[in-house]
Design a protein around this motif. Sequence first.
Motif, PDB file in Angstrom:
ATOM      1  N   THR A 147       0.830  -1.207   0.000  1.00  0.00           N
ATOM      2  CA  THR A 147       0.000   0.000   0.000  1.00  0.00           C
ATOM      3  C   THR A 147       0.863   1.255   0.000  1.00  0.00           C
ATOM      4  N   ILE A 148       1.950   1.237   0.765  1.00  0.00           N
ATOM      5  CA  ILE A 148       2.852   2.389   0.770  1.00  0.00           C
ATOM      6  C   ILE A 148       3.410   2.636  -0.623  1.00  0.00           C
ATOM      7  N   LEU A 149       3.837   1.573  -1.296  1.00  0.00           N
ATOM      8  CA  LEU A 149       4.392   1.740  -2.639  1.00  0.00           C
ATOM      9  C   LEU A 149       3.318   2.196  -3.621  1.00  0.00           C
ATOM     10  N   GLU A 150       2.092   1.717  -3.436  1.00  0.00           N
ATOM     11  CA  GLU A 150       1.006   2.134  -4.322  1.00  0.00           C
ATOM     12  C   GLU A 150       0.687   3.620  -4.151  1.00  0.00           C
ATOM     13  N   ARG A 151       0.658   4.080  -2.906  1.00  0.00           N
ATOM     14  CA  ARG A 151       0.232   5.458  -2.636  1.00  0.00           C
ATOM     15  C   ARG A 151       1.373   6.466  -2.610  1.00  0.00           C
ATOM     16  N   GLY A 373      20.520 -17.242   1.628  1.00  0.00           N
ATOM     17  CA  GLY A 373      19.504 -18.274   1.784  1.00  0.00           C
ATOM     18  C   GLY A 373      18.216 -17.776   2.393  1.00  0.00           C
ATOM     19  N   GLY A 374      18.303 -16.711   3.192  1.00  0.00           N
ATOM     20  CA  GLY A 374      17.108 -16.115   3.763  1.00  0.00           C
ATOM     21  C   GLY A 374      16.287 -15.416   2.697  1.00  0.00           C
ATOM     22  N   SER A 375      15.075 -15.053   3.059  1.00  0.00           N
ATOM     23  CA  SER A 375      14.132 -14.479   2.100  1.00  0.00           C
ATOM     24  C   SER A 375      13.885 -13.017   2.439  1.00  0.00           C
ATOM     25  N   ILE A 376      13.995 -12.146   1.449  1.00  0.00           N
ATOM     26  CA  ILE A 376      13.723 -10.721   1.616  1.00  0.00           C
ATOM     27  C   ILE A 376      12.807 -10.288   0.475  1.00  0.00           C
ATOM     28  N   PRO A 377      11.544 -10.725   0.493  1.00  0.00           N
ATOM     29  CA  PRO A 377      10.688 -10.473  -0.666  1.00  0.00           C
ATOM     30  C   PRO A 377      10.364  -9.015  -0.936  1.00  0.00           C
ATOM     31  N   PHE A 378      10.646  -8.081   0.020  1.00  0.00           N
ATOM     32  CA  PHE A 378      10.416  -6.689  -0.324  1.00  0.00           C
ATOM     33  C   PHE A 378      11.324  -6.257  -1.469  1.00  0.00           C
ATOM     34  N   VAL A 379      12.456  -6.957  -1.659  1.00  0.00           N
ATOM     35  CA  VAL A 379      13.319  -6.653  -2.797  1.00  0.00           C
ATOM     36  C   VAL A 379      12.552  -6.874  -4.095  1.00  0.00           C
ATOM     37  N   ALA A 380      11.813  -7.981  -4.163  1.00  0.00           N
ATOM     38  CA  ALA A 380      11.007  -8.262  -5.346  1.00  0.00           C
ATOM     39  C   ALA A 380       9.914  -7.218  -5.527  1.00  0.00           C
ATOM     40  N   ALA A 381       9.335  -6.761  -4.406  1.00  0.00           N
ATOM     41  CA  ALA A 381       8.296  -5.736  -4.493  1.00  0.00           C
ATOM     42  C   ALA A 381       8.846  -4.452  -5.101  1.00  0.00           C
ATOM     43  N   PHE A 382      10.054  -4.058  -4.697  1.00  0.00           N
ATOM     44  CA  PHE A 382      10.672  -2.871  -5.276  1.00  0.00           C
ATOM     45  C   PHE A 382      10.990  -3.082  -6.746  1.00  0.00           C
ATOM     46  N   ALA A 383      11.491  -4.263  -7.085  1.00  0.00           N
ATOM     47  CA  ALA A 383      11.833  -4.534  -8.480  1.00  0.00           C
ATOM     48  C   ALA A 383      10.601  -4.498  -9.372  1.00  0.00           C
ATOM     49  N   GLU A 384       9.467  -4.981  -8.858  1.00  0.00           N
ATOM     50  CA  GLU A 384       8.237  -4.947  -9.644  1.00  0.00           C
ATOM     51  C   GLU A 384       7.683  -3.528  -9.749  1.00  0.00           C
ATOM     52  N   GLN A 385       7.773  -2.772  -8.656  1.00  0.00           N
ATOM     53  CA  GLN A 385       7.244  -1.411  -8.658  1.00  0.00           C
ATOM     54  C   GLN A 385       8.080  -0.470  -9.522  1.00  0.00           C
ATOM     55  N   PHE A 386       9.404  -0.709  -9.562  1.00  0.00           N
ATOM     56  CA  PHE A 386      10.314   0.177 -10.290  1.00  0.00           C
ATOM     57  C   PHE A 386      11.155  -0.636 -11.284  1.00  0.00           C
ATOM     58  N   ASP A 445      14.944 -10.564 -12.686  1.00  0.00           N
ATOM     59  CA  ASP A 445      13.814 -11.488 -12.803  1.00  0.00           C
ATOM     60  C   ASP A 445      13.275 -11.737 -11.412  1.00  0.00           C
ATOM     61  N   THR A 446      12.063 -11.254 -11.131  1.00  0.00           N
ATOM     62  CA  THR A 446      11.539 -11.342  -9.780  1.00  0.00           C
ATOM     63  C   THR A 446      10.078 -11.714  -9.773  1.00  0.00           C
ATOM     64  N   LEU A 447       9.644 -12.150  -8.640  1.00  0.00           N
ATOM     65  CA  LEU A 447       8.235 -12.321  -8.319  1.00  0.00           C
ATOM     66  C   LEU A 447       7.991 -11.544  -7.047  1.00  0.00           C
ATOM     67  N   ARG A 448       6.759 -11.305  -6.735  1.00  0.00           N
ATOM     68  CA  ARG A 448       6.434 -10.430  -5.634  1.00  0.00           C
ATOM     69  C   ARG A 448       5.849 -11.199  -4.454  1.00  0.00           C
ATOM     70  N   GLY A 449       6.117 -10.715  -3.246  1.00  0.00           N
ATOM     71  CA  GLY A 449       5.547 -11.318  -2.057  1.00  0.00           C
ATOM     72  C   GLY A 449       5.934 -10.557  -0.829  1.00  0.00           C
ATOM     73  N   PRO A 450       5.352 -10.855   0.336  1.00  0.00           N
ATOM     74  CA  PRO A 450       5.695 -10.177   1.573  1.00  0.00           C
ATOM     75  C   PRO A 450       7.006 -10.672   2.154  1.00  0.00           C
ATOM     76  N   ARG A 451       7.383 -10.142   3.298  1.00  0.00           N
ATOM     77  CA  ARG A 451       8.717 -10.312   3.840  1.00  0.00           C
ATOM     78  C   ARG A 451       8.801 -11.414   4.885  1.00  0.00           C
ATOM     79  N   ASP A 452       9.892 -12.168   4.814  1.00  0.00           N
ATOM     80  CA  ASP A 452      10.309 -13.010   5.924  1.00  0.00           C
ATOM     81  C   ASP A 452      11.809 -12.885   6.005  1.00  0.00           C
ATOM     82  N   GLU A 453      12.408 -13.163   7.250  1.00  0.00           N
ATOM     83  CA  GLU A 453      13.852 -13.158   7.321  1.00  0.00           C
ATOM     84  C   GLU A 453      14.325 -14.498   7.806  1.00  0.00           C
TER      85      GLU A 453
END
Length: 453
Positions: A147-151, A373-386, A445-453
């Motif tokens: 929502t932050i990225l959308e608005r 090995g950990g997951s930081i899906p906000f990176v994918a969210a940024f890549a998709e948004q920009f 090359d990314t897909l989008r999703g929420p964050r886990d560490e």
Amino acid sequence: MPEVRRDLEALTRIPSVSLDSFDQTQVDRSADAVADLLRAEGLDVEVVREGGRPAVIGRLAAPDGAPTITLYAHHDVQPPGDGLGWESAPFEPTERDGRLYGRGAADDKAGVMAHVAALRAHDGRPPTGVNIFVEGEEEIGSDSLATILERHGHKLRADAIVLADSTNWDIGTPALTTTLRGMIRVVVTVSTLDHSVHSGMFGGPVPDALMALVRLLASLHDDDGGVAVQGLRGGEAAELDYSQERLRQESGLLDGVQTIGTGSLLSRQWTRPSITTIGIDAPSVDTASNTLVPSARAKVSMRIAPDEDPHTAYQALLNHLSRHTPWGAKIDVHLDDEGAGFQADAQGPMYDEVRAAFEDAWEGTKPVDIGVGGSIPFVAAFAEQFPQAAIFVTGVEDPDTRAHGANESLHLGEFERVCLAEALLLERLGRMKPRKVLHSQARSDTLRGPRDE
């Protein structure tokens, strides 16, 4: 650097744990402190909320003809735990042997201060435009990030994005993170009875739920300890010198305990799936009665290859669990969280500049490309948004940081190099024209999703 360290220690003293069970006024305090730091460097600053924890956005317009860079970090932190294992108070930053200990000292308040330090190195007048986005709920899944990225995404548009929430290869060797695994997290409930019954009277012919759950969880791995779920993708990691001895030292693997799986160690950690049972709900040893357990559940975390579709991976896991549930037991699988991985083809002029900045800051040591090995899906969210922006995933951590654990710490010498590298990167990118930047970044090359560490 003494001033940067002073401000880092002040931030670290704020217990900005974003979990609901902690005092959220401290997260507000942390956001306000970050906002004050950015205002002091001349940025236009606002604190934004979109249904979640406060995030801070700061903006500094680009000089004529210069590109704009967005810098990301987060100001929320993990809980300190029960305090056991900490050699000093978690929220009182303490130096020992060249490291600064404290919750958030590395993850990720040092990331915040690296951005501030880069601005100070240019006396608040960097040769590029700068947007700074400091998130307040990264440690709990970044639920409001979409929502932050959308608005507010139009305020963060840039030619390049620096995401400072990763790690370096070793003390003295910088790294650019080019792959991240995605993740699937599920809660599996197994039921065999509609109520508990006497284990002596019915044990034998009647299966209990805990027995069925244990057998089901065991089916997730083969005899070598590799993931047994069919249909998952996997790849090969970069060939870097990573020994069994180093893995044992960094992970704390006990003497005599063998590693599991096959293939190179880094592939097993970075580019292939893994599955971990991270929690089980069942009667405790101290309170257990002599009964057959009617229902038991477990939380299962599955890491997936950087280029795996989370929805495809979830379906593969669901199919496996359904096929391997023993004795006709009833099973319910709840998707608790999911997140996409990240894979960058990190080539081109902009990546040349970031590598050169690393090499200069580390006095001639070339950076290496690594996976995490950990997951930081906000990176994918940024890549998709920009999609037009080059994305640099960097960090202040090292193999001894122990982020999320007791005695989290920051190597102060490496932190200084991180700050210098970011200041040099702004200088180098400032020489590039926006049009050149926008047509030279590498594809992600990314897909989008929420964050886990």
